[in-house]
Design a protein around this motif. Structure first.
Motif, PDB file in Angstrom:
ATOM      1  N   LEU A   1       0.834  -1.203   0.000  1.00  0.00           N
ATOM      2  CA  LEU A   1       0.000   0.000   0.000  1.00  0.00           C
ATOM      3  C   LEU A   1       0.867   1.251   0.000  1.00  0.00           C
ATOM      4  CD1 LEU A   1      -2.723   1.421   0.121  1.00  0.00           C
ATOM      5  CD2 LEU A   1      -2.656   1.147   2.614  1.00  0.00           C
ATOM      6  N   ASP A   2       1.878   1.263   0.853  1.00  0.00           N
ATOM      7  CA  ASP A   2       2.794   2.411   0.893  1.00  0.00           C
ATOM      8  C   ASP A   2       3.502   2.597  -0.448  1.00  0.00           C
ATOM      9  OD1 ASP A   2       2.123   2.838   3.536  1.00  0.00           O
ATOM     10  OD2 ASP A   2       3.950   1.914   4.344  1.00  0.00           O
ATOM     11  N   ALA A   3       3.963   1.496  -1.043  1.00  0.00           N
ATOM     12  CA  ALA A   3       4.673   1.576  -2.325  1.00  0.00           C
ATOM     13  C   ALA A   3       3.742   2.059  -3.432  1.00  0.00           C
ATOM     14  CB  ALA A   3       5.269   0.219  -2.688  1.00  0.00           C
ATOM     15  N   TYR A   4       2.517   1.530  -3.472  1.00  0.00           N
ATOM     16  CA  TYR A   4       1.570   1.917  -4.510  1.00  0.00           C
ATOM     17  C   TYR A   4       1.188   3.389  -4.376  1.00  0.00           C
ATOM     18  CZ  TYR A   4       0.926  -3.153  -5.130  1.00  0.00           C
ATOM     19  OH  TYR A   4       1.105  -4.495  -5.339  1.00  0.00           O
ATOM     20  N   ALA A   5       0.898   3.826  -3.155  1.00  0.00           N
ATOM     21  CA  ALA A   5       0.519   5.227  -2.936  1.00  0.00           C
ATOM     22  C   ALA A   5       1.677   6.161  -3.262  1.00  0.00           C
ATOM     23  CB  ALA A   5       0.053   5.419  -1.491  1.00  0.00           C
ATOM     24  N   ASP A   6       2.880   5.800  -2.859  1.00  0.00           N
ATOM     25  CA  ASP A   6       4.055   6.623  -3.152  1.00  0.00           C
ATOM     26  C   ASP A   6       4.268   6.718  -4.660  1.00  0.00           C
ATOM     27  OD1 ASP A   6       6.516   8.080  -2.425  1.00  0.00           O
ATOM     28  OD2 ASP A   6       7.548   6.279  -3.150  1.00  0.00           O
ATOM     29  N   TYR A   7       4.137   5.612  -5.343  1.00  0.00           N
ATOM     30  CA  TYR A   7       4.332   5.592  -6.790  1.00  0.00           C
ATOM     31  C   TYR A   7       3.333   6.511  -7.492  1.00  0.00           C
ATOM     32  CZ  TYR A   7       4.425   3.896 -11.594  1.00  0.00           C
ATOM     33  OH  TYR A   7       4.497   3.823 -12.961  1.00  0.00           O
TER      34      TYR A   7
ATOM     35  N   GLN B   1      10.346   9.234  -9.169  1.00  0.00           N
ATOM     36  CA  GLN B   1       9.244   8.383  -9.629  1.00  0.00           C
ATOM     37  C   GLN B   1       9.776   7.041 -10.130  1.00  0.00           C
ATOM     38  OE1 GLN B   1       8.506   8.263 -13.415  1.00  0.00           O
ATOM     39  NE2 GLN B   1       7.343   6.499 -12.757  1.00  0.00           N
ATOM     40  N   ALA B   2      10.914   7.039 -10.798  1.00  0.00           N
ATOM     41  CA  ALA B   2      11.514   5.787 -11.274  1.00  0.00           C
ATOM     42  C   ALA B   2      11.909   4.885 -10.104  1.00  0.00           C
ATOM     43  CB  ALA B   2      12.722   6.082 -12.159  1.00  0.00           C
ATOM     44  N   MET B   3      12.413   5.489  -9.033  1.00  0.00           N
ATOM     45  CA  MET B   3      12.758   4.698  -7.845  1.00  0.00           C
ATOM     46  C   MET B   3      11.496   4.099  -7.210  1.00  0.00           C
ATOM     47  SD  MET B   3      15.979   4.659  -7.687  1.00  0.00           S
ATOM     48  CE  MET B   3      16.247   3.991  -6.068  1.00  0.00           C
ATOM     49  N   ALA B   4      10.418   4.869  -7.197  1.00  0.00           N
ATOM     50  CA  ALA B   4       9.147   4.353  -6.665  1.00  0.00           C
ATOM     51  C   ALA B   4       8.638   3.208  -7.541  1.00  0.00           C
ATOM     52  CB  ALA B   4       8.123   5.479  -6.582  1.00  0.00           C
ATOM     53  N   PHE B   5       8.840   3.316  -8.849  1.00  0.00           N
ATOM     54  CA  PHE B   5       8.457   2.252  -9.775  1.00  0.00           C
ATOM     55  C   PHE B   5       9.219   0.968  -9.453  1.00  0.00           C
ATOM     56  CE2 PHE B   5       9.552   0.082 -13.818  1.00  0.00           C
ATOM     57  CZ  PHE B   5       8.292  -0.369 -14.175  1.00  0.00           C
TER      58      PHE B   5
ATOM     59  N   VAL C   1       7.673  -0.760  -6.561  1.00  0.00           N
ATOM     60  CA  VAL C   1       6.465  -1.472  -6.981  1.00  0.00           C
ATOM     61  C   VAL C   1       6.855  -2.792  -7.637  1.00  0.00           C
ATOM     62  CG1 VAL C   1       4.535  -1.423  -8.635  1.00  0.00           C
ATOM     63  CG2 VAL C   1       5.001   0.564  -7.198  1.00  0.00           C
ATOM     64  N   MET C   2       7.888  -2.765  -8.468  1.00  0.00           N
ATOM     65  CA  MET C   2       8.345  -3.978  -9.149  1.00  0.00           C
ATOM     66  C   MET C   2       8.759  -5.063  -8.149  1.00  0.00           C
ATOM     67  SD  MET C   2       8.252  -3.563 -12.497  1.00  0.00           S
ATOM     68  CE  MET C   2       9.523  -4.624 -13.154  1.00  0.00           C
TER      69      MET C   2
ATOM     70  N   GLU D   1      -0.217  -8.262 -12.580  1.00  0.00           N
ATOM     71  CA  GLU D   1      -1.166  -7.290 -13.133  1.00  0.00           C
ATOM     72  C   GLU D   1      -0.810  -5.863 -12.726  1.00  0.00           C
ATOM     73  OE1 GLU D   1      -5.342  -8.158 -12.850  1.00  0.00           O
ATOM     74  OE2 GLU D   1      -4.940 -10.311 -12.954  1.00  0.00           O
ATOM     75  N   VAL D   2      -0.363  -5.689 -11.497  1.00  0.00           N
ATOM     76  CA  VAL D   2       0.035  -4.361 -11.021  1.00  0.00           C
ATOM     77  C   VAL D   2       1.288  -3.910 -11.769  1.00  0.00           C
ATOM     78  CG1 VAL D   2       0.717  -3.001  -9.000  1.00  0.00           C
ATOM     79  CG2 VAL D   2      -0.988  -4.817  -8.755  1.00  0.00           C
ATOM     80  N   ILE D   3       2.214  -4.814 -11.947  1.00  0.00           N
ATOM     81  CA  ILE D   3       3.458  -4.481 -12.657  1.00  0.00           C
ATOM     82  C   ILE D   3       3.157  -4.083 -14.100  1.00  0.00           C
ATOM     83  CG2 ILE D   3       5.619  -5.456 -13.549  1.00  0.00           C
ATOM     84  CD1 ILE D   3       5.746  -7.081 -10.895  1.00  0.00           C
TER      85      ILE D   3
END
Length: 190
Positions: free
Chosen positions: A45-51, A93-97, A100-101, A107-109
């Protein structure tokens, strides 16, 4: 008490002890597994929201840069300052991506990859690397917001969030982009 009664009593006590031990072990294992899943869900959740937050920041800066370059808006910052700010925001933003990875399901990826592609196109046009029209600019943003909505849907499914997310309805709610100008300088949003 005869020997058989004593053996049955001992067997019942041993069986009861084993049953209690196994039940407690399974419950503890389940509790640890649930705790681990909850911690991972919190991280996701934290990673998705940050991204998504960083994606939106990059888009916002790209809009400012584009509007300044195209003389749609005047502002105290220079084109160079905004280009540098966009570069910094894109790096964050790339680091947040990448985060997420590391945490997401397929599906999220895939949804995040689509956002990355749309962001690249927005950044190129904002910087003037690729020329385009205001209508094309709007299309890039519409595509990006559709990709963000697909990301939201996939992330919600990954996190087990109940309920429906109507992505098309959210996409149609309007972009924060300037209106198209007519010959006398008025926009279609005036």
């Amino acid at each position: 008490m005869d020997t058989i009664t004593q053996l049955v009593t001992i067997a019942a006590v041993v069986l009861g002890g084993l049953t209690t031990y196994l039940t407690n072990s399974l419950m503890e294992r389940s509790r640890r597994k649930d705790g681990l899943r909850l911690r991972w869900d919190e991280k996701k959740l934290d990673a998705y929201a940050d991204y998504v937050g960083r994606v939106r920041t990059s888009i916002h800066i790209a809009v400012l840069l584009y509007e300044l370059r195209e003389e749609i808006r005047m502002m105290p910052r220079t084109e160079h300052e905004l280009a540098m700010e966009l570069t910094e925001a894109s790096g964050a933003q790339a680091m947040a991506f990448e985060r997420v990875m590391l945490l997401a399901e397929d599906e999220v990826i895939e949804a995040a990859h689509a956002i990355q592609e749309d962001l690249a196109a927005i950044g190129w046009q904002a910087r003037g690397v690729v020329e385009g029209t205001l209508a094309g600019w709007r299309t890039l943003h519409t595509d990006a917001f559709k990709a963000i909505n697909r990301f939201h849907e996939a992330a919600r499914a990954d996190l087990g969030v109940q309920g429906r997310f109507e992505g098309e309805r959210h996409t149609a709610r309007g972009l924060l982009l300037p209106g198209a100008r007519n010959a006398d300088g008025a926009t279609d949003r005036d």
